[in-house]
Design a protein around this motif. Structure first.
Motif: not given
Length: 224
Positions: A119-134
């Motif tokens: 679960e943490r791996e999935k969340i980390v991936s989601n957070f990084i992708q979202m942050s790069l868009k921001v």
């Protein structure tokens, strides 16, 4: 009918009567109910609704992750100095705007398990992708922005620093009143006021105003 056949027939009739007497009637299910259950989908807020969110909000993105976000000015000089020493490439300004993204996790993140790891791996991936868009959105408007890489505790784009800033850092919980750092014996763990230890938190930092940062966050989450 022979005498033996008569006895056999009577025995079968008696057995049948006993079965009818002691059997529990089974409830039949109408065919109309034998369909797949209807799953109620949570309504995703529109861009217009999301833009009204100011200090904090709770939104579900694409039904995958439940998040709380907090955007506020850093008015604590000690915290501002600490973050400036970690984000070495940030502009020298009087205030910086942090975006704290808190994920409500299914599994307790204060203890290791295979499920919590996945679960943490999935969340980390989601957070990084979202942050790069921001970052892409804010940089196109002339602002500086970076975020803490959860895998290293260091700025994702910034210059190398000996300092790290993880969820278990002494200063991390100062970014929001709902966060606290708890001693669990072997180590310390971040705790949410409502979710307990079922939390993962990430941090972005920018010199953009709060409303501009909120627009970039909404765009990163709802553009796809």
């Amino acid at each position: 009918m022979s005498f033996l056949g008569s006895i056999t027939q009577r025995g079968l009739n008696a057995l049948s009567s006993l079965r009818m007497l002691y059997s529990v009637p089974q409830q039949t299910t109408p065919l109309s109910t034998l369909t797949s259950p209807v799953v109620q989908q949570e309504e995703v807020p529109s861009k217009a609704e999301s833009s009204s969110l100011k200090q904090s909000s709770s939104v579900r993105i694409s039904g995958a992750f439940k998040k709380d976000i907090v955007i506020r000015d850093i008015i604590d000089n000690d915290l501002l100095e600490r973050l400036s020493s970690i984000f070495k490439d940030c502009p020298q300004v009087d205030t910086l705007t942090p975006l704290v993204v808190m994920y409500h996790t299914e599994y307790n993140m204060s203890v290791w398990s295979y499920d919590s790891h996945l679960e943490r791996e999935k969340i980390v991936s989601n957070f990084i992708q979202m942050s790069l868009k921001v970052i892409e959105s804010l940089e196109s408007s002339g602002f500086w922005c970076d975020f803490i890489d959860p895998t290293s505790g260091m700025p994702y784009h910034g210059s190398y620093s000996n300092e790290t800033f993880t969820e278990c850092d002494e200063d991390f919980h100062r970014l929001d009143d709902c966060l606290s750092l708890e001693d669990i014996g072997c180590c310390r763990a971040l705790m949410h006021c409502d979710w307990g230890f079922n939390i993962f938190a990430g941090l972005l930092l920018t010199d953009a105003p709060k409303d501009v940062l909120m627009q970039a966050y909404n765009s990163a989450n709802f553009s796809s």
